[in-house]
Design a protein around this motif. Structure first.
Motif, PDB file in Angstrom:
ATOM      1  N   GLY A 153      48.958  14.589  61.119  1.00  0.00           N
ATOM      2  CA  GLY A 153      47.507  15.080  61.424  1.00  0.00           C
ATOM      3  C   GLY A 153      47.518  15.572  63.011  1.00  0.00           C
ATOM      4  O   GLY A 153      46.784  16.338  63.305  1.00  0.00           O
ATOM      5  N   PRO A 173      47.518  21.050  63.554  1.00  0.00           N
ATOM      6  CA  PRO A 173      46.918  22.040  64.288  1.00  0.00           C
ATOM      7  C   PRO A 173      47.743  23.004  65.088  1.00  0.00           C
ATOM      8  O   PRO A 173      47.429  24.239  65.422  1.00  0.00           O
ATOM      9  N   ASP A 229      44.078  26.631  60.585  1.00  0.00           N
ATOM     10  CA  ASP A 229      44.375  25.423  61.039  1.00  0.00           C
ATOM     11  C   ASP A 229      44.038  24.432  62.281  1.00  0.00           C
ATOM     12  O   ASP A 229      44.081  23.436  62.512  1.00  0.00           O
ATOM     13  N   ASN A 230      42.960  25.274  63.023  1.00  0.00           N
ATOM     14  CA  ASN A 230      42.210  24.499  64.001  1.00  0.00           C
ATOM     15  C   ASN A 230      40.721  24.682  63.768  1.00  0.00           C
ATOM     16  O   ASN A 230      39.916  24.426  64.662  1.00  0.00           O
ATOM     17  N   TRP A 251      39.222  20.887  58.595  1.00  0.00           N
ATOM     18  CA  TRP A 251      39.603  19.552  58.685  1.00  0.00           C
ATOM     19  C   TRP A 251      38.552  18.356  58.197  1.00  0.00           C
ATOM     20  O   TRP A 251      38.683  17.464  57.897  1.00  0.00           O
ATOM     21  N   SER A 272      43.529  13.983  58.266  1.00  0.00           N
ATOM     22  CA  SER A 272      42.625  14.903  58.529  1.00  0.00           C
ATOM     23  C   SER A 272      41.805  14.099  59.856  1.00  0.00           C
ATOM     24  O   SER A 272      41.364  14.888  60.811  1.00  0.00           O
ATOM     25  N   ALA A 290      43.862  15.174  62.980  1.00  0.00           N
ATOM     26  CA  ALA A 290      43.901  16.528  62.987  1.00  0.00           C
ATOM     27  C   ALA A 290      42.270  16.805  63.806  1.00  0.00           C
ATOM     28  O   ALA A 290      42.302  17.491  64.451  1.00  0.00           O
ATOM     29  N   HIS A 336      42.652  15.848  67.398  1.00  0.00           N
ATOM     30  CA  HIS A 336      43.500  16.791  67.790  1.00  0.00           C
ATOM     31  C   HIS A 336      42.605  17.917  68.457  1.00  0.00           C
ATOM     32  O   HIS A 336      42.472  18.556  69.528  1.00  0.00           O
TER      33      HIS A 336
END
Length: 188
Positions: free
Chosen positions: A29, A33, A72-73, A78, A97, A100, A103
């Motif tokens: 995770g 990203p 993915d960001n 997420w 998740s 992430a 992140h």
């Protein structure tokens, strides 16, 4: 933030010494990203032989690359995965998740002119923070050392929490990846 920092922070927040799978999910995770950037940049530089300057000054900001980054960001992507994982009590999904989301929460305030569309599919808007983890003109001279200190503290915490030699070596590698560029800049 630098990817090793994201992995350390994700693992510090979500890993479980008693569960190898949850610990791996937390590391994943922290990485996921940024993974598309590594794959796209690696392919462009190593296979297509595109100069790194072109990759990071042009390709990075292209519509095609941003179409990948917006997925993915995405806090929404997420967040949905995290919500489903919580409802289903799926600890691996929560760790992945959650790391992430951490992140993204750490990236959002530290990208001045290289942010990503974190609110897709509701919006393609990109927050332009006054701060940057790498740009000296936007606070990197104090953000980078702070980030590195927090990474080292996180690595020590993880080292104390996890007894696995493999994981301890991994934490050391991540900490070295974080510290090495800073030392190079100081020395040279």
């Amino acid at each position: 933030m630098n990817t090793p920092a994201h992995i350390i922070f994700g693992m510090a927040a979500f890993s479980k010494p008693a569960s190898k799978k949850v610990t791996i999910a937390a590391a994943a995770g922290g990485l996921l990203p940024d993974l598309s950037l590594y794959l796209l940049a690696g392919w462009s530089i190593a296979i297509q032989k595109i100069p790194a300057q072109v990759v990071f000054e042009e390709k990075y900001f292209s519509r095609e690359w941003m179409n990948v980054f917006r997925i993915d960001n995405s806090f929404l992507f997420w967040g949905l995965l995290c919500a489903i994982s919580i409802v289903r009590r799926w600890t691996i999904g929560i760790a992945c998740s959650g790391a992430a989301l951490l992140h993204l929460a750490l990236d959002l305030p530290l990208h001045h002119d290289d942010g990503r569309p974190h609110f897709w599919p509701l919006s393609n808007w990109v927050f332009q923070s006054p701060l940057s983890y790498w740009d000296r003109n936007h606070g990197a001279l104090w953000i980078a050392p702070l980030e590195t200190a927090l990474v080292l503290a996180g690595a020590v915490l993880l080292f104390r929490r996890h007894k696995s030699l493999t994981l301890r070596v991994f934490f050391g590698i991540l900490a070295t990846m974080q510290v090495a560029p800073m030392l190079v800049w100081i020395i040279f």
